[in-house]
Design a protein around this motif. Sequence first.
Motif, PDB file in Angstrom:
ATOM      1  N   THR A 163      -6.420  19.380 -24.133  1.00  0.00           N
ATOM      2  CA  THR A 163      -6.853  18.226 -24.918  1.00  0.00           C
ATOM      3  C   THR A 163      -5.997  17.020 -24.570  1.00  0.00           C
ATOM      4  N   CYS A 164      -6.589  15.850 -24.707  1.00  0.00           N
ATOM      5  CA  CYS A 164      -5.890  14.596 -24.426  1.00  0.00           C
ATOM      6  C   CYS A 164      -6.176  13.610 -25.561  1.00  0.00           C
ATOM      7  N   PRO A 165      -5.123  13.062 -26.205  1.00  0.00           N
ATOM      8  CA  PRO A 165      -5.340  12.095 -27.292  1.00  0.00           C
ATOM      9  C   PRO A 165      -5.822  10.754 -26.743  1.00  0.00           C
ATOM     10  N   MET A 166      -6.461   9.998 -27.581  1.00  0.00           N
ATOM     11  CA  MET A 166      -6.893   8.668 -27.194  1.00  0.00           C
ATOM     12  C   MET A 166      -5.664   7.808 -26.891  1.00  0.00           C
ATOM     13  N   GLY A 167      -5.747   7.030 -25.828  1.00  0.00           N
ATOM     14  CA  GLY A 167      -4.630   6.194 -25.420  1.00  0.00           C
ATOM     15  C   GLY A 167      -3.712   6.853 -24.408  1.00  0.00           C
ATOM     16  N   LYS A 168      -3.914   8.130 -24.145  1.00  0.00           N
ATOM     17  CA  LYS A 168      -3.099   8.850 -23.161  1.00  0.00           C
ATOM     18  C   LYS A 168      -3.915   9.110 -21.896  1.00  0.00           C
ATOM     19  N   GLY A 169      -3.234   9.608 -20.875  1.00  0.00           N
ATOM     20  CA  GLY A 169      -3.918   9.862 -19.621  1.00  0.00           C
ATOM     21  C   GLY A 169      -3.372  11.071 -18.895  1.00  0.00           C
ATOM     22  N   PHE A 170      -3.976  11.382 -17.768  1.00  0.00           N
ATOM     23  CA  PHE A 170      -3.565  12.504 -16.931  1.00  0.00           C
ATOM     24  C   PHE A 170      -4.119  12.271 -15.534  1.00  0.00           C
TER      25      PHE A 170
ATOM     26  N   GLU B 218      -9.159  12.047 -32.996  1.00  0.00           N
ATOM     27  CA  GLU B 218      -9.290  11.171 -31.836  1.00  0.00           C
ATOM     28  C   GLU B 218      -8.747  11.829 -30.570  1.00  0.00           C
ATOM     29  N   LYS B 219      -9.117  13.069 -30.378  1.00  0.00           N
ATOM     30  CA  LYS B 219      -8.753  13.799 -29.180  1.00  0.00           C
ATOM     31  C   LYS B 219     -10.021  14.230 -28.445  1.00  0.00           C
ATOM     32  N   VAL B 220      -9.857  14.513 -27.160  1.00  0.00           N
ATOM     33  CA  VAL B 220     -10.967  14.983 -26.352  1.00  0.00           C
ATOM     34  C   VAL B 220     -10.554  16.273 -25.656  1.00  0.00           C
ATOM     35  N   GLY B 221     -11.382  17.316 -25.804  1.00  0.00           N
ATOM     36  CA  GLY B 221     -11.155  18.543 -25.062  1.00  0.00           C
ATOM     37  C   GLY B 221     -11.680  18.382 -23.644  1.00  0.00           C
ATOM     38  N   ILE B 222     -10.913  18.860 -22.684  1.00  0.00           N
ATOM     39  CA  ILE B 222     -11.241  18.606 -21.278  1.00  0.00           C
ATOM     40  C   ILE B 222     -11.233  19.910 -20.492  1.00  0.00           C
ATOM     41  N   ARG B 223     -12.265  20.104 -19.695  1.00  0.00           N
ATOM     42  CA  ARG B 223     -12.353  21.246 -18.805  1.00  0.00           C
ATOM     43  C   ARG B 223     -12.582  20.727 -17.395  1.00  0.00           C
ATOM     44  N   VAL B 224     -11.781  21.223 -16.442  1.00  0.00           N
ATOM     45  CA  VAL B 224     -11.843  20.746 -15.056  1.00  0.00           C
ATOM     46  C   VAL B 224     -12.154  21.926 -14.143  1.00  0.00           C
TER      47      VAL B 224
ATOM     48  N   PHE C 247      -6.989   9.411 -14.821  1.00  0.00           N
ATOM     49  CA  PHE C 247      -7.899   9.316 -15.966  1.00  0.00           C
ATOM     50  C   PHE C 247      -7.137   8.883 -17.216  1.00  0.00           C
ATOM     51  N   ALA C 248      -7.837   8.215 -18.095  1.00  0.00           N
ATOM     52  CA  ALA C 248      -7.288   7.852 -19.402  1.00  0.00           C
ATOM     53  C   ALA C 248      -8.379   8.028 -20.443  1.00  0.00           C
ATOM     54  N   ILE C 249      -7.956   8.302 -21.672  1.00  0.00           N
ATOM     55  CA  ILE C 249      -8.894   8.370 -22.803  1.00  0.00           C
ATOM     56  C   ILE C 249      -8.701   7.109 -23.618  1.00  0.00           C
TER      57      ILE C 249
END
Length: 416
Positions: free
Chosen positions: A383-390, A332-338, A405-407
């Motif tokens: 990566t950002c786990p579900m329920g977390k943000g940045f 339940e994680k999402v890889g993120i590229r900005v 942002f939040a996942i």
Amino acid sequence: MFSLNQRETANSDFLFLDIGPEDLQEAWQQSQKQSNAIARHNAYLNYVCLKNFLNWFAEESECEISVWPSFKRLANIWEIVNGSAIQLGQNRLVLIPNDDAEVEKLCVPQEWVDIPNWVADYYLAVSVVLDGDEDECFLKVWGFTTHRQLRNNGRYNESDRTYNLPIKYLTASLNVMQVTFGLNVQQQVPQLPSLSHAEATRLLEILGDPSLYSPRLRVDVPFEKWAALLDNDEWRQKLYDRRMGRLVEVASAAPVKNLGKWFQGIFEAGWQSLDTLINTESSNLAFGFRKRDRKREETKVSVEGIKLIDLGMQLGNQSVALLIGLTPESGEKVGIRVQLHPARGQIYLPPNIKLILLSQSGQVIHELQSRLQDNFIQLKRFTCPMGKGFKIQVAMEEMSITEDFAIEAFGNDNYE
């Protein structure tokens, strides 16, 4: 061992450093970044002190030297607190300048002693002597003390929130300090309480008033609350911006974007999918992204969202495109590229624009700055786990835009 530049003195342990006219000129220019006369004088003394110490340490020490938190963030500290921190290898030193030729005690602002992230190993009392001609100005280092000694033996003055230690209790020779490098000379301090966004906003409104010369001394704001506000890089910068009359916080109050919805094709106002842009736009921006879209299979990005950011009239109405790519991962994680790209037919990004990754609490995690003729800049993939943000911030000169942002929950059926 450190070598000492000796002047005529009865105590050969004291360190003296001459101040050049060019340093005074640089310090004056630096001091113009503050909101009032008191803060400008504070920045002037600190810059002179810091610049000469950095030059001296570079000659005398083989350790890696850096300014904490960074040289570019000094203005928002000197606006409200006296002192400069130097990271010398694994050791942190805080320089406390004073414009008196003779001082009786070392006065260290409480922020440098009781904020866990600000705590240093050593604290140095420095006189910045500017009474003579330009070629006769110098620094005199009275000595040092450790964090443990300052906190245990220093007298706390509640009226100005400082820890005070008489000069006679300082160790004059910096060679003694060097011998103790690596030892644990810090006293443990309590962690700061958490500060909600609403509390921070209220404090910023109160303490951001530039007519308030010493916001750190507001008796109706407990030190713990003040310290929590100051410890947050983003909030400290916003406090500085307010005091400088800069209220360009374009998206700071915008709602949190749920990136989970992007997998369902749902984008918040101002954002759109890259596919939509490519299919509907005939502009140079769309053409540039259409060209790079052919490589999406190689990068394994599932969905990409894009937002055009206007940098404002003061920056020539330039625009940039903030691009965020998402890739679902296990657990339940999402890889993120900005990435940040030029827009409106431009080939290169404006130089010196910053792309910053912040934690939910506002701490800087990663920061990039564009150079001359950069086609784009990209943060390190994370990566950002579900329920977390940045948070992602785009900043240039006096302009800054922050996107939260939040996942939150996203359906597996949308990307399997």
